[in-house]
Scaffold this active site. Structure first.
Site, PDB file in Angstrom:
ATOM      1  N   HIS A 177       1.340  -0.810   0.305  1.00  0.00           N
ATOM      2  CA  HIS A 177       0.145   0.201  -0.031  1.00  0.00           C
ATOM      3  C   HIS A 177       0.626   1.697   0.036  1.00  0.00           C
ATOM      4  O   HIS A 177       1.789   1.116   0.639  1.00  0.00           O
ATOM      5  CB  HIS A 177      -0.495   0.016   0.968  1.00  0.00           C
ATOM      6  CG  HIS A 177      -1.549  -0.848   1.336  1.00  0.00           C
ATOM      7  ND1 HIS A 177      -1.326  -2.463   2.178  1.00  0.00           N
ATOM      8  CD2 HIS A 177      -3.224  -1.183   1.318  1.00  0.00           C
ATOM      9  CE1 HIS A 177      -2.555  -2.650   2.829  1.00  0.00           C
ATOM     10  NE2 HIS A 177      -3.745  -2.411   1.951  1.00  0.00           N
ATOM     11  N   ASP A 207       2.732   2.030   3.636  1.00  0.00           N
ATOM     12  CA  ASP A 207       3.490   1.036   3.122  1.00  0.00           C
ATOM     13  C   ASP A 207       4.726   1.224   3.705  1.00  0.00           C
ATOM     14  O   ASP A 207       5.573   1.345   4.065  1.00  0.00           O
ATOM     15  CB  ASP A 207       3.581  -0.703   2.985  1.00  0.00           C
ATOM     16  CG  ASP A 207       2.469  -0.860   3.534  1.00  0.00           C
ATOM     17  OD1 ASP A 207       1.421  -0.236   3.998  1.00  0.00           O
ATOM     18  OD2 ASP A 207       1.226  -1.796   2.480  1.00  0.00           O
ATOM     19  N   GLU A 266      -9.889  -6.815  -4.348  1.00  0.00           N
ATOM     20  CA  GLU A 266     -10.639  -7.695  -3.561  1.00  0.00           C
ATOM     21  C   GLU A 266     -11.936  -8.061  -2.886  1.00  0.00           C
ATOM     22  O   GLU A 266     -12.232  -6.932  -2.035  1.00  0.00           O
ATOM     23  CB  GLU A 266      -9.516  -8.023  -2.383  1.00  0.00           C
ATOM     24  CG  GLU A 266      -9.266  -8.521  -1.491  1.00  0.00           C
ATOM     25  CD  GLU A 266      -7.252  -8.314  -1.154  1.00  0.00           C
ATOM     26  OE1 GLU A 266      -6.650  -7.714  -1.380  1.00  0.00           O
ATOM     27  OE2 GLU A 266      -7.600  -8.567   0.219  1.00  0.00           O
ATOM     28  N   GLU A 297      -9.520 -13.962  -1.125  1.00  0.00           N
ATOM     29  CA  GLU A 297      -8.585 -14.052  -0.272  1.00  0.00           C
ATOM     30  C   GLU A 297      -8.820 -15.232   0.962  1.00  0.00           C
ATOM     31  O   GLU A 297     -10.276 -14.618   0.937  1.00  0.00           O
ATOM     32  CB  GLU A 297      -7.878 -12.236   0.183  1.00  0.00           C
ATOM     33  CG  GLU A 297      -7.169 -12.459   1.870  1.00  0.00           C
ATOM     34  CD  GLU A 297      -7.128 -11.232   2.655  1.00  0.00           C
ATOM     35  OE1 GLU A 297      -7.064 -10.942   2.391  1.00  0.00           O
ATOM     36  OE2 GLU A 297      -7.115 -11.941   4.078  1.00  0.00           O
ATOM     37  N   HIS A 328     -10.972 -14.088   3.835  1.00  0.00           N
ATOM     38  CA  HIS A 328     -12.305 -12.865   3.670  1.00  0.00           C
ATOM     39  C   HIS A 328     -13.525 -14.353   2.913  1.00  0.00           C
ATOM     40  O   HIS A 328     -14.175 -14.084   3.359  1.00  0.00           O
ATOM     41  CB  HIS A 328     -12.032 -11.946   2.012  1.00  0.00           C
ATOM     42  CG  HIS A 328     -11.202 -11.140   2.937  1.00  0.00           C
ATOM     43  ND1 HIS A 328     -10.869  -9.759   1.746  1.00  0.00           N
ATOM     44  CD2 HIS A 328     -10.274 -11.397   3.342  1.00  0.00           C
ATOM     45  CE1 HIS A 328      -9.699  -8.985   2.553  1.00  0.00           C
ATOM     46  NE2 HIS A 328      -9.391  -9.929   3.408  1.00  0.00           N
ATOM     47  N   ASP A 353      -4.891 -13.380  -2.530  1.00  0.00           N
ATOM     48  CA  ASP A 353      -4.672 -13.756  -1.191  1.00  0.00           C
ATOM     49  C   ASP A 353      -4.309 -14.748  -0.108  1.00  0.00           C
ATOM     50  O   ASP A 353      -5.047 -14.950   0.277  1.00  0.00           O
ATOM     51  CB  ASP A 353      -5.210 -12.320  -0.407  1.00  0.00           C
ATOM     52  CG  ASP A 353      -4.303 -11.069  -0.763  1.00  0.00           C
ATOM     53  OD1 ASP A 353      -3.549 -11.004  -1.596  1.00  0.00           O
ATOM     54  OD2 ASP A 353      -5.222  -9.572  -0.265  1.00  0.00           O
ATOM     55  N   ASP A 383     -10.790 -11.966  10.816  1.00  0.00           N
ATOM     56  CA  ASP A 383      -9.867 -12.032   9.751  1.00  0.00           C
ATOM     57  C   ASP A 383      -8.164 -11.872  10.724  1.00  0.00           C
ATOM     58  O   ASP A 383      -8.099 -11.081  11.008  1.00  0.00           O
ATOM     59  CB  ASP A 383      -9.863 -10.317   8.540  1.00  0.00           C
ATOM     60  CG  ASP A 383      -9.643 -10.574   7.903  1.00  0.00           C
ATOM     61  OD1 ASP A 383      -8.894 -11.343   7.241  1.00  0.00           O
ATOM     62  OD2 ASP A 383      -9.117  -9.535   7.026  1.00  0.00           O
ATOM     63  N   ASP A 390      -5.977 -13.948   9.428  1.00  0.00           N
ATOM     64  CA  ASP A 390      -4.548 -13.606   8.956  1.00  0.00           C
ATOM     65  C   ASP A 390      -3.616 -14.141   9.240  1.00  0.00           C
ATOM     66  O   ASP A 390      -2.688 -13.959   8.873  1.00  0.00           O
ATOM     67  CB  ASP A 390      -4.318 -12.080   8.324  1.00  0.00           C
ATOM     68  CG  ASP A 390      -4.753 -11.093   8.040  1.00  0.00           C
ATOM     69  OD1 ASP A 390      -5.623 -11.648   6.952  1.00  0.00           O
ATOM     70  OD2 ASP A 390      -5.150  -9.704   7.526  1.00  0.00           O
ATOM     71  N   ASP A 435      -0.981 -12.444   2.592  1.00  0.00           N
ATOM     72  CA  ASP A 435      -1.506 -11.233   3.403  1.00  0.00           C
ATOM     73  C   ASP A 435      -1.685 -11.391   4.393  1.00  0.00           C
ATOM     74  O   ASP A 435      -2.862 -11.947   5.318  1.00  0.00           O
ATOM     75  CB  ASP A 435      -2.331 -10.994   2.578  1.00  0.00           C
ATOM     76  CG  ASP A 435      -3.308  -9.474   2.976  1.00  0.00           C
ATOM     77  OD1 ASP A 435      -2.424  -8.920   4.348  1.00  0.00           O
ATOM     78  OD2 ASP A 435      -4.361  -9.064   2.976  1.00  0.00           O
TER      79      ASP A 435
END
Ligand code: XUL
Ligand code: CO
Length: 441
Positions: free
Chosen positions: A106, A109, A237, A273, A276, A301, A312, A314, A344
């Site tokens: 991003h 980031d 996404e 993802e 998700h 992802d 989430d 991750d 991700d």
């Protein structure tokens, strides 16, 4: 070979992660990911196209709603610009040592936001030059970048779906800058994850108007991207919720409907993802299959959720059943084309050693390498495919074929319905045990 691009090595004591095979006890080695191994005509590296996610690996410091940072990064500096440059060195050192061919980021980031939008643009463009130098030095490429239009407080009511026009325009300035940077860095895709593109309550929301604004903004982004020479895929996404209660691109099916509603199907695909999909009440392979069936599988992802937690999490993928089922869909899709498997995923808050970042990625890459090998065996043997083909064979000839071809009306079909029905087993338990044979034999 030098695996770090700056003057300093940040992950000291850890060299290039090599493949040692399944009998190796070395935690800092691949047991299954053998990048040059040929599987069905392509190398593992070409199939899997792994990418490192900047935000989880080099920004997320363990902060959660209940506590502050737990991770100490070796590259931090009190000067935000110096910090960003050090972080870029660390990111390319890490990605190169892991042997991952791609990375994703991003805007927020890689560059400090600065005091105003002029500084934002300058910082991001300056950092893009730094990233380009490191791409050229290491050969690591940009799988995708994206705009963080969800963290800053100005996005609290949405980004392109914000009821205030000024916020929509602010989002556009960020998206435009990120697209410029993408083209400068040769990005293969550009991602839109609508973190705040949704709503909390209909009492203050015109949902129809917000969704149309999202469609309008993505159309403008597509037009601008194509104008400046972006030839990759735009990706949506999907995610059902979190941080909003109702996110507009809920799952693969609704993202595809959105893409088609706004006539964007030539330029847009989905970035699916795993966590998700499971938040939406689906399995990972379900959402991948929905995309594959629609020619919309753009990228992945790669992570996993927690079966007991409804948020989430991750996590790094370690569930080989899930990676195998995902790779079955991906292989049958003919691969991911310009997409890849982007981790991700974040190490747990209490995985605080710097080597944990390596161990987490090794686990994820090995899990997908295993999934690839098993899925390839399943496809080569063809048992599941022939079972499924046989299951639908009543549509291959005669009346079934006429029905499929649209050469029958309802009266004709109904006249054929006055018959005793013979029950045909779906054989799920048999197929699950056959699947286990491929997993463990
Ligand atoms: C959030 C998420 C994002 C997107 C990019 O759940 O997955 O990191 O991948 O904005
Ligand atoms: Co994601």
């Amino acid at each position: 070979m030098n695996y770090f691009t700056g003057n300093k090595e940040y992950f000291k004591g850890i060299g290039k992660i090599e493949f040692e095979g399944k009998n190796s006890d070395n935690p800092l080695a691949f047991k299954f990911y053998d990048k040059d191994k040929m599987i069905g005509g392509k190398t593992m590296e070409e199939h899997l196209r792994f990418a490192c996610a900047y935000w989880h690996s080099f920004n997320a410091n363990g902060t959660d709603p209940f506590g502050g940072p737990t991770m100490e990064f070796p590259f931090t500096d009190s000067d935000p610009l110096k910090d960003a440059v050090n972080k870029a060195d660390a990111a390319f050192e890490f990605t190169t040592k892991m042997g991952m061919p791609y990375y994703c980021f991003h805007d927020a980031d890689v560059a400090p936001h600065g005091k105003n939008m002029n500084e934002y643009q300058k910082n991001l463009h300056d950092m893009a030059k730094e990233l380009k130098k490191r791409q050229d030095a290491t050969g690591v490429k940009l799988l995708w970048n994206t705009t963080n239009a969800f963290s800053d407080k100005v996005f609290m009511n949405g980004a392109t779906t914000n009821p205030e026009f000024d916020v929509v325009a602010r989002t556009a300035l960020q998206i435009k800058t990120c697209l410029d940077v993408n083209v400068e860095l040769g990005g293969q895709n550009y991602v839109f994850w609508g973190g705040r593109e949704g709503y909390m309550s209909l009492l203050n929301t015109d949902m129809k108007r917000e969704r149309e604004h999202l469609g309008r903004a993505l159309t403008m982004a597509r037009d601008y991207g194509r104008k400046i020479g972006f030839t990759g895929n735009f990706l949506i996404e999907p995610k059902p919720m979190e941080p909003t209660k109702h996110q507009y691109d809920y799952d693969a099916q609704s993202a595809i409907a959105f893409i088609k509603d706004f006539g964007l199907e030539k330029d847009f695909k989905c970035n699916i993802e795993a966590n998700h999909a499971t938040l939406a009440g689906h399995t990972f392979d379900h959402d991948l299959q929905v995309c594959a069936d629609n020619g919309m599988l753009g990228s992945v992802d790669a992570n996993q959720g927690d079966a007991q937690n409804g948020w989430d999490t991750d996590e790094f993928p370690s569930n080989v059943y899930e990676t195998t089922k995902a790779m079955l869909v991906i292989l049958k899709n003919g691969g991911l084309d310009k997409g890849g498997l982007n981790f991700d995923a974040k190490r747990r808050r209490n995985s605080t050693d710097n080597e944990d970042l390596f161990l987490a990625h090794i686990s994820g890459m090995d899990s997908f390498a295993l999934g690839l090998e098993i899925a390839n065996r399943i496809i080569e043997d063809g048992k599941f495919d022939s079972f499924i083909a046989d299951r639908y064979s009543s549509f291959d000839s005669g009346n079934g074929q006429l029905f499929e071809a649209g050469k029958m009306d309802l009266e004709t079909l109904a006249a054929l319905g006055n018959k005793d029905i013979k029950l045909v087993s779906g054989k799920q338990e048999y197929l699950e045990s056959l699947f286990n044979m491929y997993m463990f034999r």
